[in-house]
Design an enzyme around this catalytic site. Structure first.
Site, PDB file in Angstrom:
ATOM      1  N   GLU A 186       6.423  -2.719  -0.245  1.00  0.00           N
ATOM      2  CA  GLU A 186       5.407  -1.878  -0.885  1.00  0.00           C
ATOM      3  C   GLU A 186       6.036  -0.683  -1.602  1.00  0.00           C
ATOM      4  OE1 GLU A 186       1.696  -2.272  -0.512  1.00  0.00           O
ATOM      5  OE2 GLU A 186       2.286  -4.325  -0.061  1.00  0.00           O
ATOM      6  N   HIS A 261       0.019   2.540   4.350  1.00  0.00           N
ATOM      7  CA  HIS A 261       1.365   2.895   3.903  1.00  0.00           C
ATOM      8  C   HIS A 261       1.794   4.127   4.699  1.00  0.00           C
ATOM      9  CE1 HIS A 261       0.279   1.027  -0.226  1.00  0.00           C
ATOM     10  NE2 HIS A 261       1.103   0.209   0.389  1.00  0.00           N
ATOM     11  N   CYS A 379       0.277   8.865  -3.800  1.00  0.00           N
ATOM     12  CA  CYS A 379       0.189   7.442  -4.211  1.00  0.00           C
ATOM     13  C   CYS A 379       0.330   7.300  -5.708  1.00  0.00           C
ATOM     14  CB  CYS A 379      -1.170   6.855  -3.845  1.00  0.00           C
ATOM     15  SG  CYS A 379      -1.536   6.852  -2.108  1.00  0.00           S
TER      16      CYS A 379
END
Ligand code: SUG
Length: 460
Positions: A186, A261, A379
């Protein structure tokens, strides 16, 4: 500062290095399709009407503010939607639109039309040239194999990064790892870089949810998106010395609370780690590993009793950008939700007032459109530490501030472009609207000219 640490050699690396934040420019298909199991905001807001224009302008306002703070800001253009390779792989003819796909299998449309590339922290893992054996900047685009919609980002992200970082004397853009659960990656959302100062060689922290041979789903039923093996392979291919890497498991409790995350519960900047008490499975092991660094790491740990995991996830206190300002102080770029959540508002007020806390100020931004899909300030950006010479080698009108050559007028150009090409409102059921396909085509054709990246969207 301790013994064996030496500053990078400016003669090789080309001037002082600075952190550049490349923010994902929100694409015209921003919508709420509820695609991310384990991401509580995405799950909660499924089916809501999104506002793509507002979302893009909120992102641009943050980018502009970062330049005003004296930082270098980058712009990462969105991929074309739907991705032509993905469309063909699913058995549709080249050039098939979302409307064509909708006529056969409407459930595929939100997967193909997602604007999820805006969360650029997931675009790639990046090792600055000061950290790598060949003194080039290494980037590995994330395969994002844990969610179907995000797996469709990897191919164009690779292309976009190779377009911008085209100078192979200075940059290496690797292929993404293979699309398999063992290699699930990720990107920078599970990666942090410690350094005594930004322009010095760093130590890299790789946070994983599971080993490659463990089940994907946690005991609580949420995907553990990052495999340890993925980080190990990336560190090796980047040429980062093994003794400058630390691998640490994310706490199961954090994943089950909605920290899909690690950057939802922790952030690193230079020698500072700001994290929730329950972010890591083995906090003592992590503290011991950080203690072996040749410089002092300051851990700012927020106790569960002060801010619960639930409040951390709801407010995104840790999904903030912790950045070093030109005067050397650190500021925290937070989403509005941090001020609106009593526990995090109280924590932050006390933190900035405490001279022992390295976070000495904060600034808040309205990023609600992105937040409603689980994406906060951190993000939205990919951190790339670049020397001045590397900044100069970046192609297109994509870097603003510092020694970068693009004038901030690019933000006005982009705001005007968004205003002309983006919809005010987009419910998920409109993703197959043939008019949207026309709008995307016209908009992105103009964007590649605006950003001076010719051919970016000439996909086959
Ligand atoms: O991968 N949301 C993204 C949010 C990513 C946030 N990034 C970081 N934490 N670095 C995700 O879950 C939701 C899309 C939808 O439901 O329409 C989404 O993909």
């Amino acid at each position: 500062m301790h013994g064996r640490w030496s500053p990078v050699r400016p003669s090789i690396l080309g001037g002082l290095a600075a952190e550049v934040n490349l923010d994902g420019l929100v694409g015209p298909t921003h919508n709420y399709a509820g695609l991310s199991l384990g991401n509580r905001a995405s799950m909660r807001n499924a089916g809501e009407v999104a506002e793509p224009k507002r979302a893009a302008l909120q992102g641009l306002a943050k980018m502009r503010a970062m330049v005003d703070l004296g930082l270098v800001q980058g712009i990462l253009p969105p991929p074309f939607r739907p991705d032509p390779t993905a469309v063909r792989a699913l058995g549709f003819p080249a050039g098939a639109t979302a409307a064509d796909v909708a006529a056969v299998n409407p459930a595929l449309v939100p997967l193909l039309m997602s604007a999820s590339s805006m969360w650029a922290a997931n675009a790639a893992t990046v090792s600055p040239s000061a950290d790598t054996a060949d003194h080039r900047v290494h980037l590995t685009p994330a395969n994002l194999s844990s969610t179907i919609h995000r797996s469709f980002e990897a191919a164009q992200t690779t292309r976009i990064l190779r377009t911008i970082f085209a100078d192979t004397d200075r940059f290496v853009v690797h292929d993404p790892l293979p699309m398999a659960p063992a290699f699930a990656d990720e990107g920078a959302a599970n990666h942090g870089r410690f350094a005594a100062a930004t322009d010095q060689a760093g130590h890299q922290l790789f946070v994983f949810g599971r080993d490659h041979d463990e089940p994907i789903v946690s005991a609580g039923g949420f995907p553990r998106r990052q495999s340890r093996l993925a980080g190990e392979l990336i560190a090796r291919s980047h040429g980062v010395e093994p003794d400058r890497t630390v691998f640490v498991r994310q706490a199961a409790a954090a994943i089950d609370a909605g920290a899909f995350h690690n950057d939802v519960v922790a952030v690193v900047n230079d020698h500072v780690l700001f994290h929730h008490q329950r972010a890591f499975e083995d906090p003592a092991g992590l503290a011991a590993a950080l203690g072996r660094f040749p410089f002092d790491v300051i851990r700012v740990e927020v106790p569960d009793a002060e801010v619960s995991l639930a409040d951390a996830v709801a407010s995104y206190l840790f999904n903030s950008q912790l950045v070093t300002l030109p005067d050397g102080s650190m500021t925290l770029i937070v989403p509005r939700e941090v001020e609106e959540t009593p526990s995090t508002a109280a924590y932050l007020a006390a933190a900035v007032a405490d001279p022992a806390n390295p976070i000495s100020s904060s600034r808040s931004f309205d990023l609600r459109q992105s937040m409603r899909n689980g994406g906060g300030p951190a993000c939205l950006r990919l951190r790339v530490v670049l020397t001045e010479a590397e900044q100069a080698a970046v192609r297109g009108r994509v870097l603003v501030g510092g020694a970068a050559r693009t004038d901030r007028v690019v933000f006005d150009d982009l705001a005007d472009w968004v205003d002309r090409h983006y919809r005010e409102a987009l419910p998920p059921e409109d993703l197959g609207d043939p008019a949207l396909a026309t709008e995307i085509g016209a908009g992105l054709a103009e964007l590649e000219r605006l950003l001076e990246l010719p051919g970016l969207y000439h996909l086959d």
